[in-house]
Design an enzyme around this catalytic site. Structure first.
Site, PDB file in Angstrom:
ATOM      1  N   GLY A  24       0.776  -1.223   0.000  1.00 45.63           N
ATOM      2  CA  GLY A  24       0.000   0.000   0.000  1.00 45.63           C
ATOM      3  C   GLY A  24       0.809   1.274   0.000  1.00 45.63           C
ATOM      4  CG  ASP A  66       6.058   0.735  -2.596  1.00 43.88           C
ATOM      5  OD1 ASP A  66       6.537   1.596  -1.852  1.00 43.88           O
ATOM      6  OD2 ASP A  66       6.570  -0.386  -2.810  1.00 43.88           O
ATOM      7  CB  VAL A  67       0.853   1.073  -5.736  1.00 44.70           C
ATOM      8  CG1 VAL A  67       2.211   0.778  -6.345  1.00 44.70           C
ATOM      9  CG2 VAL A  67       0.359  -0.117  -4.914  1.00 44.70           C
ATOM     10  NE  ARG A  68      -3.746   1.443   1.117  1.00 48.43           N
ATOM     11  CZ  ARG A  68      -4.390   0.284   1.250  1.00 48.43           C
ATOM     12  NH1 ARG A  68      -5.584   0.138   0.719  1.00 48.43           N
ATOM     13  NH2 ARG A  68      -3.822  -0.713   1.879  1.00 48.43           N
ATOM     14  CD  GLU A  83      -2.195 -10.149   0.138  1.00 47.15           C
ATOM     15  OE1 GLU A  83      -3.099  -9.617   0.793  1.00 47.15           O
ATOM     16  OE2 GLU A  83      -1.581  -9.580  -0.795  1.00 47.15           O
TER      17      GLU A  83
END
Length: 1111
Positions: free
Chosen positions: A75, A77-79, A140
């Site tokens: 999250g 980095d890119v959320r 994950e």
């Protein structure tokens, strides 16, 4: 249309049809299931070939999907930017991603997250600089890669500001972050993470470094996900389109999609057969694999119909085509080179549906070089000549579906499932047969039961069929009506001869109808589908709705009776009458002038088993234009001599009461075929010298026929003469010896024939010869000239002692039958009949030498001969697959014979079963008839399919077992068989006869006499058909001797629209046989009765479902 009226009409229309048998329709939606589990064309074209993704097959259809997409990301980095933009684009395209806002993060991913991963169709792994800093993300990833391997989950990789090689090798900043995460973790965890990262790095994904515009990258990713989801969803095209899988599998080699060549494929078949449906499903399955694709549907109706030289119309067609394939609505096409200029470097899929003119192909797909490598152009039409004109050689001919599929099609449209609803089984079977397996007819009739109106019914099916008829020119329309009303299921040669005076170039016109799929020409016969036949007959009916005597053809029984016996009269419009008398019991007193007005009558067919017609003088007025006269069971003793038969081509009067065909001499220059067979009162033929074109003459079973006139004319062109069983015939005309065109001559059973004609030099074309005459002493030497002879039958020539040496001249002989030649001793040995396939020497009781006239024999019957030696060379006979012999003592010394015998007869004097029989591995049939001292039968080969132990009166024990499920067993008059043996015979055979006074108790439904037997079915849904075993106890009806076998007696038991012959008929015997029953309700009724027999009666009957018979 009132539904009850419709059902009544349907039931009446098919009342004479035998109910379809042996149908087993299962509830499972086989094709839909297959479509889910396995994409069509074996997944080879699943997904877009030009995209950057490595797409895996979709996972099991039994899984429950909760989300379209599961994103795995770091999250921080890119959320806030990249991920939020992707999620927004996905939502705009209607794609639901999993959102983890409500899940509390801990040390490891919990069951909710695992459930979300497994419930997502696609997993997106967004690999960023700090992705590996999270143990959560790494777990994950491990779970996602596990789902990829175990369930085939689709996995996408996005490398956002990281290098895939750093991910794989754990180098650079990504590797450093991963190293810090691994501190203090177990070797097992680290190993799982490393393995998962190495695998995901090899997935060909999206690299942010390759994109200058992040928005374009996001749009591309979202579009590809959308397309993948579309492909992921199992196509519903298969759920209602029964048999589509089979069609597409047959088309696969024609499409040859692995090749880069540009290929045109044709789909051809009659209207309503399903060409468009096949093309549509193929298009839906394949279009994603092409850069551009277009489906131009129903071109003949939706596109203009230009003339071949109408340049502007071609431009209009190409403009429509280019607008659709490029999705450019306002495209302007100024010249016909536009298509090739725009598409020559594009891989395109084009479907041109319903093409009916060559100009349409010229405008849209004239040349293969118009399109780029790998392109496929599919053209559907019912006109085969369009393919030839455009050099389309890869053609799929769509055939009619088999009966089981036809029933499924009807049920899908009528009941919404592939099997009938309870109570509708019989109706569904009948309507399916009425529709004649034409998919369009099945769909429309099925839809009717769901409320389709009369207008929809007519518009949907009749308009499609009539469109094809209306497109014909007037001559072809007329020919179509002739086939529909009179000549369907007829030999093409006969149709040509009958119509050659009426139509120019008949064969060419028939080919036109065939190319337009309005008729079929197959194996020498011409056929027309029942719905097209019905259309043709409707058109004829409308020629004169209220006065049938003013139509071209009459075929309705009631209307024909009105014309022939009532006030209605026939007119010069009538050219054909086809009268089926079956079912008419009352006398028909034909009006004396019934045919007087029908001056143009050319074709007259009257058939039926019993003639109830009183003709008086009515036939005196038959048209002189008559070309076909077919009147089975003709009731008069002599045909009127006043009738002019100058144009008659075919005369059929089988089973007639004729004593003399006609008085005097008639002009018969056109006559080619004459059939007077089974006219048992016929004593002689008239002068046929004018029948100079006669080709076939059937006089078989004319038992009173004494002589044929010695006239030249009718034998000149004769190709076939059948005189079998003309038992009163004394001599043949000498003119037959001059018949240079004779191909088939049958004289078997002519027991009074004293001399055979000589064929010296004139038998060159003879192919089949039956000389089974009991008083024949030797073969005429002229037979040696018949060098093209294929079939020679000398059966029952009981005085024939020697087969002459000139038989060796018959190098093309394939079948030689000498059965019953009881005095035959010599067969030449120094000859080689290299083409001989069948040699039958059964009951040539004087023959001692093994026949060595060919080593290419496939079927050799030596039963009942005196042969007791078999040469070792028989091992090397390459084609021998049936060898029938009678057992002899030193057979055990001939292992090479034991290796080839398939059928063995044991001599009646044996007391024990010969041990060597166990060594005959290919044995299929064994005959023990009359072995009265035989007590037991030991274990024999499981390959036995037939055993005849009739009159083995001492037989008690069966040590053998019968493992062939199709074995037939005959133990007639074997009264000493123990109970164990009797049960074995009944329970392991498909058919059997054996002594017995009571139907066994394991037949779960039994009754005294002929029944009825009622079986209640509790299973749901009801099957379409069921298999049972029946048992009949036959008893004598009076003083008939219990053990008297009268092989000429025909005892047939009738049951449920079927029959079975009880052979041999014996009192106090049980007969078991297989019964197939259509299931029309939850209760089955069986009632047995004997057909026209006063000697026998049924003592008991029983029935049991096949699988319930105890082992």
């Amino acid at each position: 249309m009132d539904s009850s009226f419709f059902l009544t009409t349907v039931a009446a229309a098919v009342g004479l049809f035998t109910l379809l048998r042996k149908l087993r329709i299962h509830k499972d939606n086989v094709f839909a299931k297959w479509a889910v589990e396995k994409p069509i064309f074996f997944g080879k074209f699943y997904g877009r070939g030009t995209g950057p993704l490595q797409v895996l097959p979709p996972s099991s259809p039994s899984r429950i999907w909760t989300h379209h997409v599961f994103p795995s990301f770091r999250g921080e980095d890119v959320r806030r930017d990249f991920l939020s933009h992707i999620q927004m684009e996905l939502q705009r395209k209607g794609i639901t991603p999993f959102v983890d806002n409500e899940i509390k993060r801990g040390e490891s991913i919990g069951p909710k997250l695992i459930k979300a991963i497994r419930g997502s169709k696609i997993a997106i792994i967004l690999l960023s600089r700090n992705y590996a800093s999270s143990k959560w993300c790494l777990d994950e990833l491990v779970e996602i890669m596990k789902c990829r391997e175990e369930f085939g989950q689709t996995v996408m990789a996005i490398f956002y500001k990281v290098d895939p090689s750093d991910v794989k090798k754990l180098t650079g900043d990504f590797g450093k972050v991963f190293g810090r995460t691994c501190a203090g973790k177990t070797k097992e965890d680290i190993g799982r993470w490393r393995e998962a990262l190495a695998k995901v790095a090899t997935i060909a994904g999206y690299h942010s470094s390759n994109w200058d515009n992040e928005a374009a990258m996001i749009e591309k990713i979202a579009t590809d996900i959308s397309n993948m989801l579309n492909n992921f969803t199992p196509s519903s095209d298969f759920e209602e389109l029964v048999g589509m899988r089979a069609h597409l599998e047959k088309m696969e080699p024609l499409l040859c999609l692995d090749s880069d060549e540009v290929r045109m494929i044709g789909i051809w078949g009659p209207p309503g057969i399903g060409k468009t449906a096949i093309a549509r499903v193929a298009y839906n399955q394949l279009s994603n694999s092409f850069q551009l694709s277009v489906f131009m549907d129903n071109i003949k109706a939706n596109c203009s119909r230009p003339c071949s030289d109408d340049y502007s119309a071609k431009l209009q067609l190409q403009q429509q085509f280019m607008s659709q394939i490029t999705n450019h609505k306002d495209m302007v096409v100024s010249h016909l080179g536009v298509a090739s200029n725009r598409l020559k470097d594009k891989k395109v899929l084009v479907v041109l549906d319903g093409v009916d003119q060559s100009v349409q192909l010229d405008a849209m797909a004239k040349e293969t070089w118009w399109f780029g490598p790998g392109s496929r152009i599919i053209v559907t039409t019912q006109d085969h000549k369009l393919f030839r004109a455009h050099g389309i050689n890869h053609i799929y001919k769509v055939g009619f579906p088999p009966t089981e599929e036809a029933l499924q099609i009807f049920c899908m449209y009528s009941f919404g499932q592939k099997f009938p609803k309870d109570g509708f089984e019989a109706l569904a079977l009948k309507v399916t047969e009425l529709a004649g397996s034409l998919p369009l007819g099945l769909r429309v009739m099925g839809s009717y039961f769901r409320g389709m109106s009369k207008q929809d019914l007519g518009a949907d099916i009749r308009s499609v069929l009539k469109f094809s008829y209306d497109a014909l020119d007037d001559e072809d329309k007329d020919l179509f009506l002739h086939i529909a009303c009179f000549f369907s299921l007829e030999k093409i040669r006969k149709v040509e001869e009958h119509l050659t005076k009426k139509f120019l170039e008949v064969r060419q016109r028939l080919n036109v109808l065939a190319e337009k799929s309005l008729v079929s020409i197959d194996s020498g016969y011409i056929t027309m589908h029942s719905l097209l036949q019905k259309l043709g007959r409707e058109i004829v009916c409308r020629q004169s709705i209220h006065e049938p005597g003013h139509r071209q053809f009459l075929y309705n029984k009631r209307e024909i009776c009105e014309v022939l016996i009532g006030d209605e009269t026939g007119s010069k419009s009538v050219i054909g009458i086809q009268f089926d008398r079956n079912g008419i019991k009352e006398k028909l007193d034909i009006s004396e002038k019934a045919f007087e007005g029908m001056s143009n009558l050319e074709f007259l067919k009257v058939y039926g088993y019993h003639d109830t017609m009183q003709l008086n003088r009515s036939l005196n007025y038959l048209s002189h234009k008559l070309r076909l006269l077919h009147w089975s069971h003709f009731p008069m003793t002599c045909f009127p001599c006043t009738v002019n038969l100058k144009f008659l081509v075919e005369l059929i009067m089988d089973h007639s009461k004729l004593e003399n065909l006609w008085e005097g001499k008639k002009l018969l220059p056109s006559l080619k075929w004459m059939d007077l067979s089974y006219s048992v009162n016929l004593k002689e033929l008239p002068d046929l010298s004018t029948a100079t074109n006669l080709e076939k003459l059937y006089l078989n079973d004319c038992s009173s026929l004494v002589k044929l006139l010695c006239t030249n004319g009718y034998t000149n062109n004769l190709e076939k003469l059948d005189l079998r069983n003309c038992s009163s015939l004394i001599e043949l005309p000498w003119s037959f010896g001059n018949s240079t065109k004779l191909e088939k001559l049958y004289l078997g059973g002519c027991s009074s024939l004293l001399e055979l004609p000589s064929f010296t030099g004139n038998a060159i074309k003879l192919q089949s010869l039956d000389l089974g005459v009991s008083n024949l002493l030797e073969l005429p030497s002229s037979i040696g000239n018949a060098t093209n002879l294929v079939d020679l039958d000398l059966s029952n020539c009981s005085n024939l002692v020697e087969l002459p040496l000139f038989i060796g001249n018959l190098k093309k002989l394939q079948r030689l039958r000498l059965e019953g030649c009881s005095k035959l001793e010599v067969i030449p040995t120094n000859i080689n009949l290299e083409s001989l396939d069948i040699l039958n020497l059964r009951n040539c009781s004087m023959l001692k030498s093994f026949p060595q006239i060919s080593t290419n024999i496939r079927h050799l019957d030596l039963t009942g001969t005196a042969i007791e030696d078999v040469p070792p060379s028989i091992r090397s006979w390459p084609r021998l697959d049936r060898l029938l012999m009678t057992y002899f003592e030193n057979l055990k010394e001939l292992p090479h014979a034991l290796e080839r015998i398939t059928s063995l007869h044991l001599k009646t004097e044996i007391q024990e079963f010969p041990p060597c029989v166990k060594k005959i591995s290919p044995l299929h049939e064994i005959f023990l008839r009359g072995c009265r001292k035989l007590v037991s039968i030991p274990t024999i080969w499981d390959s036995i399919s037939y055993m005849d132990a009739t009159d083995c009166e001492s037989l008690e024990i069966l040590e053998c077992s019968f493992r062939n499920p199709s074995v037939w067993l005959n133990f007639a008059n074997c009264f000493k068989l123990n109970q164990e043996a009797r049960d074995l015979v009944i329970q392991t055979s498909i058919d059997a006869v054996l002594p017995g006074g009571k139907v066994p108790a394991y037949f779960t439904h039994r009754a005294t006499g002929a029944g009825p037997l009622t079986i209640k079915l509790n299973e749901r849904p009801l099957p379409i058909s069921m298999s049972f075993k029946a048992c009949i106890l036959l008893v004598s009806n009076g003083d008939h001797a219990a053990c008297c076998i009268d092989e000429s007696t025909d005892v047939t038991v009738m049951y449920n629209n079927d029959s079975y012959m009880l052979y041999p008929p014996l009192a106090e015997h049980l007969y078991t046989f297989q019964v197939e029953a259509e299931v029309t309700s939850s209760q089955l009724l069986f009632e047995f009765k004997l057909k026209s027999n006063n000697v026998w009666k049924i003592g008991e009957c029983g029935i049991v479902q096949h699988l319930e018979v105890p082992p």
